[in-house]
Design a protein around this motif. Structure first.
Motif, PDB file in Angstrom:
ATOM      1  N   LYS A 103       1.478  -1.061   0.079  1.00 30.37           N
ATOM      2  CA  LYS A 103      -0.104   0.314   0.239  1.00 30.37           C
ATOM      3  C   LYS A 103       0.597   0.892   0.288  1.00 30.37           C
ATOM      4  CE  LYS A 103      -3.681  -2.132   2.052  1.00 30.37           C
ATOM      5  NZ  LYS A 103      -4.494  -2.402   3.861  1.00 30.37           N
ATOM      6  N   SER A 106      -0.764   6.826   0.894  1.00 30.10           N
ATOM      7  CA  SER A 106      -0.973   6.897   2.433  1.00 30.10           C
ATOM      8  C   SER A 106      -1.242   7.660   2.839  1.00 30.10           C
ATOM      9  CB  SER A 106       0.644   6.614   3.340  1.00 30.10           C
ATOM     10  OG  SER A 106       1.178   5.402   2.975  1.00 30.10           O
ATOM     11  N   GLY A 118      -4.800   3.394   3.517  1.00 29.79           N
ATOM     12  CA  GLY A 118      -3.562   2.553   2.315  1.00 29.79           C
ATOM     13  C   GLY A 118      -4.028   2.393   1.501  1.00 29.79           C
TER      14      GLY A 118
END
Length: 513
Positions: A103, A106, A118
Motif C-alpha cells: 500500500k 498513504s 492506505g
C-alpha cells in the motif's frame, strides 16, 4: 480593517524556503518572518492553516502557518510526492512501489501522526495525483478506481468505501467545490464510440443516471472547471490533432454543462483558434475566456453562457480573477511578452496596464490589493525574480534572484478582508503614517536585502564566450569587454607612437615647404 490578517509570502530558493511579511512594506522592503529552512519542496494547505516542507532523507515536516512552528514530522522512505488536504487534516504521500501488495499511497493524520488510510497505486500523473481528492471544506473525499469513483467518509476512513459510482472506462474526474454535491467524470473515445463528460450526484448508488452528459469525438484529454456554488461545469476538450491543419498543437473546444440540465453545449466563441485559458469569477456567476489565434480575444459570459462584455484583443493567454470585487487581470505569459491589463468588470473600464516578462506563476493576494508574478526555475534558468503590482497595474516591488523555485501568497479566505475600496483607504493612511514617522527610528524586523534593477544582458552563445576568452588572452582584453592593465599600457604606447609619428610627419612637411 484592524481584524484583517496580515499578508505573507513564501519564497523558496535553492538553499530552502523563507517566509516574508507581505505588503504594505514599511521601508519599501519586505521583512523576514521566518528565516530560511532547508528543503526541496513546500506547499500550503488550501485554507492556509498549515504548510508542509519536504526535506532530505524522506522527512516531511508540517508547520502551523500562524506560529510558523513545526507541529509534526514524518519520515517516509522512497517518498516521491506529498500533498496536504484542503484544511490540513491529512498528509497524502506516494512511495515507489516494490510489490503490487504494498500500500504505497498513504493518508496520515497531521494531528496524531496516525495512518488513516492506505492503498496501492502503480504510478502517478497530473490527472491521477493526488489519488484521494477532497472538496474545499473536507466534507467529501473520493478516488478514481477501475471503472468507478469511490467515496469515503473524511472523518473516519476506517469505514472503507461508503458509496461508489460505476462508470465503465472512466479516466479522469473532478469533485465539485463547496458544496461537494456533484462529481464530473471523463470517458475517452474507444473503438469508434465517442468520448463523453458526465455529471453525477454524490452519495447516490452505483446504478444512478447522470444528471448531464456531453459526447464528442476527437478528444484526447479534458480540463474541468467547476464554479463556486457547484451549479456549472466548464470543460476544455483537447485533441492532439487539428483536422483543419491550422494549429500544430491540436484543437481545443470549450463546453458548458449545468447540473440542472438547462445547458449542455459549446460556449459561443466568436473567433477560431485554441482556448488559452478559462476562469470562473469567485462569485461563480460569470466566467472569462481568452481564446483564438493571436491576437487572442477575451470575453466575459454569464451563467447562462450569454456574452456580457468584450475586452478586445491582444497578446494574452492568462486570466486571473481578483478574490475581492470584480477585478480581472488579463495577461500574456509563457512564450508571450508579458503584457498585463487590469480591468474593473463591474464598471466596465480598464484600470491600468504593465508588463511582467518571463513570468511562470501569477496570483492575486487574498485581500485583492496586490498581484504577484514570479519567474521561476526550472522553467527559466536565468532572470529569476518576483514582482508585486498594485490592483491597478502600477509596480510596487521587484527583487531578482540567482535561482528562485517558488513564490506564493499564504492562502487566506477573502471573507476575512474588507471590501477593496475600504482596504485602499486604509493602505493610503498607512503610507501617510509611514511618511511622517520615517527617520524617527529603525525597524525592529530584519529586512530582506534590497535589489538593484538591472537591464538583462543580451544572450551570448557558448562559442561566442569561448572566442571572447581566447581574444582576451591573445590581445590583453577580457571577455566582458573591459581592458586589462597590460592592454591599457599597450594602448597608451600605441597612442604615443601615433602622436610622435604625426609630429614627425608634420615637421617633415614643414621642412619640405
Amino acid at each position: 480593517m484592524s481584524s484583517s490578517p496580515s499578508l505573507e509570502i513564501l519564497v523558496r530558493e535553492a538553499e530552502g524556503f523563507s517566509v516574508w511579511n507581505g505588503p504594505p512594506f514599511s521601508n519599501g522592503q519586505p521583512s523576514l518572518k521566518l528565516e530560511r529552512v532547508s528543503c526541496s519542496n513546500t506547499k500550503f494547505s488550501l485554507d492556509g492553516s498549515k504548510f508542509m516542507a519536504m526535506k532530505p532523507d524522506g522527512i516531511i515536516s508540517i508547520y502551523d502557518s500562524t506560529s510558523l512552528r513545526e507541529v509534526r514530522s514524518f519520515t517516509i522512505a522512497n517518498v516521491t510526492a506529498a500533498e496536504l488536504s484542503p484544511c490540513g487534516t491529512y498528509l497524502q504521500t506516494f512511495q515507489k512501489p516494490s510489490t503490487p501488495q504494498e500500500k504505497n499511497v498513504s493518508l496520515w493524520n497531521t494531528e496524531t501522526g496516525d495512518l488513516a488510510h492506505g492503498h496501492y497505486q502503480k504510478s502517478i500523473t497530473k490527472t491521477t495525483w493526488p489519488s484521494i481528492r477532497f472538496c474545499p471544506d473536507e466534507s467529501s473525499a473520493c478516488r478514481l478506481a477501475t471503472n468507478d469513483v469511490q467515496f469515503f467518509d473524511p472523518k473516519d476512513f476506517s469505514k472503507g468505501i461508503t458509496s461508489r459510482i460505476r462508470v465503465p472506462g472512466v479516466a479522469a474526474f473532478e469533485l465539485s467545490k463547496t458544496p461537494a454535491s456533484h462529481v464530473a467524470v471523463f470517458v475517452p473515445e474507444v473503438k469508434g464510440s465517442p468520448g463523453s463528460v458526465q455529471i453525477f450526484e454524490c452519495g447516490k448508488d452505483s446504478q444512478s443516471q447522470p444528471l448531464a452528459r456531453r459526447s464528442f469525438f476527437r478528444c484526447s484529454s479534458v480540463q474541468f472547471s467547476w464554479n463556486h456554488g457547484s451549479t456549472g461545469l466548464l470543460v476544455v476538450v483537447q485533441s492532439d490533432v487539428d483536422k483543419t491543419n491550422q494549429s500544430y498543437y491540436g484543437e481545443t473546444k470549450l463546453h458548458y454543462l449545468t447540473v440542472d440540465g438547462t445547458h449542455e453545449g459549446l460556449v459561443p466563441l466568436r473567433k477560431e483558434g485554441p482556448v488559452h485559458d478559462v476562469q470562473w469569477s469567485f462569485s461563480g456567476s460569470e466566467f472569462a475566456v481568452v481564446y483564438g489565434f493571436m491576437p487572442a480575444c477575451v470575453t466575459i459570459f454569464d451563467k447562462k453562457c450569454k456574452p456580457l462584455m468584450e475586452l478586445g484583443e491582444g497578446p494574452y493567454n492568462t486570466l486571473r480573477w481578483n478574490p475581492k470585487g470584480r477585478l480581472l487581470c488579463v495577461a500574456g505569459f509563457g512564450n508571450l511578452p508579458g503584457d498585463m491589463a487590469f480591468w474593473d468588470i463591474a464598471n466596465k473600464k480598464q484600470l491600468g496596464s504593465n508588463k511582467a516578462e518571463w513570468s511562470v506563476t501569477s496570483e492575486w493576494s487574498p485581500d485583492g490589493l496586490y498581484f504577484l508574478t514570479a519567474s521561476t526555475a526550472p522553467r527559466r534558468q536565468i532572470d529569476n525574480g518576483l514582482k508585486i503590482f498594485n490592483y491597478d497595474g502600477k509596480r510596487y516591488f521587484k527583487k531578482n534572484f540567482e535561482r528562485l523555485y517558488q513564490a506564493e501568497w499564504k492562502p487566506e479566505s477573502p471573507d476575512r478582508f474588507g471590501e477593496i475600496s475600504e482596504l485602499i483607504k486604509s493602505v493610503e493612511s498607512l503610507k501617510l503614517e509611514a511618511g511622517k514617522s520615517q527617520g524617527q527610528g529603525s525597524t525592529q524586523k530584519k529586512a530582506v536585502a534590497p535589489t538593484t534593477i538591472q537591464k538583462p544582458a543580451a544572450y551570448r552563445p557558448p562559442h561566442a564566450k569561448h572566442a571572447a576568452a581566447i581574444q582576451a588572452e591573445l590581445l590583453g582584453g577580457n571577455p566582458e569587454g573591459e581592458m586589462s592593465k597590460a592592454a591599457l599600457r599597450n594602448k597608451k604606447k600605441r597612442e604615443k607612437k601615433k602622436a610622435a609619428a604625426a609630429e614627425a610627419a608634420a615637421a617633415s612637411g614643414a621642412n619640405n615647404a
